[in-house]
Design a protein around this motif. Sequence first.
Motif, PDB file in Angstrom:
ATOM      1  N   GLU A 164      46.534  49.579  35.841  1.00 36.11           N
ATOM      2  CA  GLU A 164      47.270  49.895  37.066  1.00 36.11           C
ATOM      3  C   GLU A 164      46.341  50.090  38.262  1.00 36.11           C
ATOM      4  OE1 GLU A 164      50.835  49.920  37.258  1.00 36.11           O
ATOM      5  OE2 GLU A 164      50.260  48.857  35.449  1.00 36.11           O
ATOM      6  N   GLU A 165      45.064  50.353  37.998  1.00 35.32           N
ATOM      7  CA  GLU A 165      44.094  50.500  39.081  1.00 35.32           C
ATOM      8  C   GLU A 165      43.297  49.206  39.210  1.00 35.32           C
ATOM      9  OE1 GLU A 165      42.621  52.302  42.320  1.00 35.32           O
ATOM     10  OE2 GLU A 165      44.120  53.183  41.001  1.00 35.32           O
ATOM     11  N   GLY A 166      43.340  48.594  40.392  1.00 29.79           N
ATOM     12  CA  GLY A 166      42.634  47.340  40.591  1.00 29.79           C
ATOM     13  C   GLY A 166      42.692  46.907  42.033  1.00 29.79           C
ATOM     14  N   PRO A 167      42.271  45.677  42.321  1.00 31.79           N
ATOM     15  CA  PRO A 167      42.204  45.208  43.709  1.00 31.79           C
ATOM     16  C   PRO A 167      43.581  45.015  44.324  1.00 31.79           C
ATOM     17  CG  PRO A 167      41.769  43.402  42.200  1.00 31.79           C
ATOM     18  CD  PRO A 167      41.816  44.648  41.370  1.00 31.79           C
ATOM     19  N   TYR A 168      43.598  44.912  45.635  1.00 31.28           N
ATOM     20  CA  TYR A 168      44.839  44.664  46.371  1.00 31.28           C
ATOM     21  C   TYR A 168      45.404  43.296  46.011  1.00 31.28           C
ATOM     22  CZ  TYR A 168      47.890  43.470  50.284  1.00 31.28           C
ATOM     23  OH  TYR A 168      48.945  43.047  51.049  1.00 31.28           O
ATOM     24  N   ILE A 169      46.729  43.248  45.802  1.00 30.21           N
ATOM     25  CA  ILE A 169      47.442  41.997  45.573  1.00 30.21           C
ATOM     26  C   ILE A 169      48.484  41.842  46.668  1.00 30.21           C
ATOM     27  CG2 ILE A 169      48.935  40.702  44.005  1.00 30.21           C
ATOM     28  CD1 ILE A 169      47.721  42.173  41.690  1.00 30.21           C
ATOM     29  N   SER A 170      48.513  40.677  47.306  1.00 30.81           N
ATOM     30  CA  SER A 170      49.468  40.423  48.370  1.00 30.81           C
ATOM     31  C   SER A 170      50.891  40.497  47.844  1.00 30.81           C
ATOM     32  CB  SER A 170      49.222  39.035  48.975  1.00 30.81           C
ATOM     33  OG  SER A 170      50.263  38.691  49.876  1.00 30.81           O
ATOM     34  N   GLU A 171      51.730  41.238  48.549  1.00 29.13           N
ATOM     35  CA  GLU A 171      53.147  41.330  48.177  1.00 29.13           C
ATOM     36  C   GLU A 171      53.929  40.109  48.655  1.00 29.13           C
ATOM     37  OE1 GLU A 171      54.394  43.579  46.254  1.00 29.13           O
ATOM     38  OE2 GLU A 171      52.539  44.725  46.092  1.00 29.13           O
ATOM     39  N   VAL A 172      53.351  39.367  49.590  1.00 24.41           N
ATOM     40  CA  VAL A 172      54.024  38.174  50.108  1.00 24.41           C
ATOM     41  C   VAL A 172      53.651  36.958  49.272  1.00 24.41           C
ATOM     42  CG1 VAL A 172      54.321  36.682  52.113  1.00 24.41           C
ATOM     43  CG2 VAL A 172      54.089  39.161  52.417  1.00 24.41           C
ATOM     44  N   TYR A 173      52.329  36.752  49.084  1.00 27.71           N
ATOM     45  CA  TYR A 173      51.848  35.625  48.294  1.00 27.71           C
ATOM     46  C   TYR A 173      51.439  36.160  46.927  1.00 27.71           C
ATOM     47  CZ  TYR A 173      51.687  33.591  52.942  1.00 27.71           C
ATOM     48  OH  TYR A 173      52.013  33.155  54.192  1.00 27.71           O
ATOM     49  N   VAL A 206      47.027  40.346  37.915  1.00 28.41           N
ATOM     50  CA  VAL A 206      48.366  39.928  38.318  1.00 28.41           C
ATOM     51  C   VAL A 206      49.309  41.119  38.416  1.00 28.41           C
ATOM     52  CG1 VAL A 206      48.060  37.651  37.277  1.00 28.41           C
ATOM     53  CG2 VAL A 206      49.088  39.483  35.924  1.00 28.41           C
ATOM     54  N   GLY A 207      50.393  40.929  39.180  1.00 21.71           N
ATOM     55  CA  GLY A 207      51.394  41.963  39.384  1.00 21.71           C
ATOM     56  C   GLY A 207      52.742  41.546  38.839  1.00 21.71           C
ATOM     57  N   ALA A 208      53.586  42.529  38.562  1.00 22.71           N
ATOM     58  CA  ALA A 208      54.899  42.280  37.971  1.00 22.71           C
ATOM     59  C   ALA A 208      55.827  41.525  38.910  1.00 22.71           C
ATOM     60  CB  ALA A 208      55.539  43.609  37.552  1.00 22.71           C
TER      61      ALA A 208
END
Length: 346
Positions: A164-173, A206-208
């Motif tokens: 759950e702790e990691g780099p920023y992931i774009s919510e748009v792309y 990756v994000g959900a």
Amino acid sequence: MDGSTVTGETAVPKWKSSGHVEYVESGQRQGDFVLAVPEGARAVRLGNGASVQQQLAVTPGAYYSITFSAARTCAHAQKLMVSVVPGSQAGGVIPVQTVYSSAGWDSYSWAFKAESGAVAFVIRNPGQEDDPTCGPIIDAVSIKTLNTPQATQSNNLIKNGDFEEGPYISEVYQWGALVPPTNEDGEVTPLPGWKIMSYSKSVKYVGAAGFAVPRGGRAVELVSGVETALVQDVETVKGGSYRLEFAVGDAEQGGCAASDSPAAMEVRAYAAEGNASVPWGGAQAQGFARGSLEFTAVGPSTRVVLVSSGYHTRADGSGALCGPVVDDVSLVRVSSQPQARRLLRR
């Protein structure tokens, strides 16, 4: 500006540029080559030895991750150097030769520990091509504070086992962010608690929102086959019995495993002298599998290794690399219950 070439070092607001830097637009052509801008309509391209930098206000002693998107152009072997000044940490080498997505670009991450309240973050193209304008396109730079890695649960020896702790992931792309190899012990990584062991390949965070994640909101996709391993060194007791567990699935929601049907994807786990394989795949596969490995520690420290056993591409024919997703990693000590003894009295 001179055409698309930046001629003033502060011409791009908030940034300072050096060398041959271009301010390019999406769809702009260079001969037969069409320049791809990862996000929005404009980005910068770094020619031979060129760099861009920005001053950042940070907290001394805090950890930060940087995420940015990069697209290849006409150069042959492409890589980027990222660093902060001042800082004792060596600059990171970000390989951008391999394109993992079908879009023609990827998002990359890097991390550092702030040693002063103000630092300059620098992205540089160290390449020397025959055409000095050839070089990667840089776009969508962001920064995020990283929390110190802790064990996921009180009895779990793995730090950040749920990722759950990691780099920023774009919510748009929502294409995730690549985490590059860890070059040396003690290097700060964008994935706290974990090391990425490889010569030049990455794993994908990756994000959900855009991928199938076994648990929570984040996971790691092993997109580079046997060339990249996810590693963590854990304190253990020599001779102690331990159990490693983790979840395995298809982050592409059937789009990766189906491309290799009937052969399944497989994640291999190694710890001490033990190893286990967890297959997953086929077009009809649903949900996630749970892997388990019990072993006896052979020293005060045990290296836990998770690696994909093969190479996979998406089933849509794009050729984009993919692989099994891993999540919810735990390592617990298995307490052996001594046999009950009965005391007989006369």
